[in-house]
Write a protein that holds these residues in place. Sequence first.
Motif, short mmCIF file in Angstrom:
data_model
loop_
_atom_site.label_atom_id
_atom_site.label_comp_id
_atom_site.label_asym_id
_atom_site.label_seq_id
_atom_site.Cartn_x
_atom_site.Cartn_y
_atom_site.Cartn_z
N VAL A 106 5.47 -40.48 -58.05
CA VAL A 106 5.16 -40.76 -59.46
C VAL A 106 4.27 -39.66 -60.03
CG1 VAL A 106 3.95 -42.32 -61.03
CG2 VAL A 106 5.44 -43.25 -59.27
N TYR A 107 3.26 -39.24 -59.27
CA TYR A 107 2.36 -38.21 -59.77
C TYR A 107 3.02 -36.84 -59.83
CZ TYR A 107 -1.55 -41.49 -59.45
OH TYR A 107 -2.39 -42.55 -59.63
N LEU A 108 4.07 -36.64 -59.03
CA LEU A 108 4.80 -35.37 -59.08
C LEU A 108 5.97 -35.41 -60.05
CD1 LEU A 108 4.99 -34.38 -55.28
CD2 LEU A 108 3.46 -33.46 -57.03
N SER A 109 6.30 -36.59 -60.56
CA SER A 109 7.48 -36.74 -61.43
C SER A 109 7.42 -35.90 -62.71
CB SER A 109 7.70 -38.21 -61.77
OG SER A 109 6.58 -38.75 -62.46
N PRO A 110 6.25 -35.54 -63.26
CA PRO A 110 6.29 -34.65 -64.44
C PRO A 110 6.99 -33.33 -64.20
CG PRO A 110 4.14 -35.68 -64.28
CD PRO A 110 4.88 -36.05 -63.03
N PHE A 111 7.03 -32.88 -62.93
CA PHE A 111 7.75 -31.65 -62.63
C PHE A 111 9.26 -31.81 -62.86
CE2 PHE A 111 4.01 -30.65 -59.88
CZ PHE A 111 3.71 -29.42 -60.46
N PHE A 112 9.75 -33.05 -62.82
CA PHE A 112 11.18 -33.30 -62.97
C PHE A 112 11.59 -33.53 -64.43
CE2 PHE A 112 10.16 -35.70 -58.83
CZ PHE A 112 10.08 -34.51 -58.13
N ASP A 113 10.64 -33.48 -65.34
CA ASP A 113 10.94 -33.76 -66.75
C ASP A 113 11.54 -32.53 -67.40
OD1 ASP A 113 11.07 -34.75 -69.28
OD2 ASP A 113 8.92 -34.69 -69.67
N SER A 114 12.80 -32.64 -67.79
CA SER A 114 13.51 -31.50 -68.37
C SER A 114 13.28 -31.37 -69.88
CB SER A 114 15.02 -31.64 -68.11
OG SER A 114 15.52 -32.84 -68.68
N THR A 115 12.56 -32.31 -70.50
CA THR A 115 12.34 -32.25 -71.94
C THR A 115 11.23 -31.29 -72.33
OG1 THR A 115 10.73 -34.07 -71.97
CG2 THR A 115 13.08 -34.65 -72.12
N GLY A 116 10.43 -30.88 -71.37
CA GLY A 116 9.30 -30.01 -71.69
C GLY A 116 8.04 -30.76 -72.07
N LYS A 117 8.09 -32.11 -72.08
CA LYS A 117 6.91 -32.90 -72.44
C LYS A 117 6.00 -33.19 -71.25
CE LYS A 117 9.68 -35.31 -75.92
NZ LYS A 117 10.19 -36.62 -76.38
N THR A 118 6.43 -32.82 -70.05
CA THR A 118 5.67 -33.06 -68.82
C THR A 118 5.32 -34.54 -68.69
OG1 THR A 118 4.67 -30.91 -69.33
CG2 THR A 118 3.93 -31.98 -67.34
N GLN A 119 6.27 -35.40 -68.95
CA GLN A 119 6.07 -36.84 -68.81
C GLN A 119 6.45 -37.29 -67.41
OE1 GLN A 119 8.40 -38.24 -72.27
NE2 GLN A 119 6.61 -39.46 -72.81
N GLY A 120 5.55 -38.04 -66.78
CA GLY A 120 5.88 -38.65 -65.51
C GLY A 120 6.62 -39.96 -65.73
N TRP A 121 7.07 -40.57 -64.64
CA TRP A 121 7.77 -41.84 -64.77
C TRP A 121 6.86 -42.90 -65.37
CZ3 TRP A 121 9.54 -41.20 -59.02
CH2 TRP A 121 10.52 -40.20 -58.97
N HIS A 122 5.58 -42.89 -65.01
CA HIS A 122 4.64 -43.86 -65.57
C HIS A 122 4.40 -43.59 -67.06
CE1 HIS A 122 2.57 -40.32 -64.35
NE2 HIS A 122 1.35 -40.75 -64.52
#
Length: 240
Positions: free
Chosen positions: A213-229
Amino acid sequence: MSFGDPNNPYGQQPQGQGQPQQPGYGYPQQAPQGVPQQGYGYPQQPGAYPSAPGTIQANNGYISLHGLGTVQVGSMGLRFAARLIDAVAIGALVWILSFIGAAGVVGAAETVEDCTKLDVTSQAYSDCVNEQAAAVGGILAAFFGFLFLLFIATMLYEWLMISFVGATLGKMAVGLRVVKEATGGKPGLGGGFIRWIIPMAGALVCGIGQLLVYLSPFFDSTGKTQGWHDRAAGTVVVKK
């Protein structure tokens, strides 16, 4: 009899000789020299940012939010630094609570007596065993009470600070804040709780889920750096 120009059998006057040149159909007119050419329907202005709330700007690290205007998205480096500071703050809180809990357990343990010195057939032995059972129950109650208090304290730290302040101590230190993507305001109790509970639920899977969950912002392709939470809570982390 006069015949026309054999190279111009229809008698059309060449362009540029006595009449202005007309633009061809289907081709855009060229802008005068010195005037920037505009795109079809949308003027291109250097440095302009889109006004639609939540619109990422070409992954350049900025986002337009309602009520805040154009703000910079919080980088993962700053978010990691904030987590480290929060870990130190929570560690200090855990140490204080551990000291209080240990004092309670030791105090309860001091009431334990050795019943083996008494005659097992006597009433005194029965009374001693009952007293020691109660003492052990007090020790267990103190231990689990300490764990519950620790859980509540860490929950309130993350949940309430994000809900009402928009930042923990770590985020304050590095200049980050958590806001609602739709309004630009603070997450509130609901958004703060969702943002907190998802990593905690992931921690039940040997901590692997929490790490993801804490690493999930790396997977955000929108550029908003949003994590799953963040996505579940409708929040985004931005710089102040």
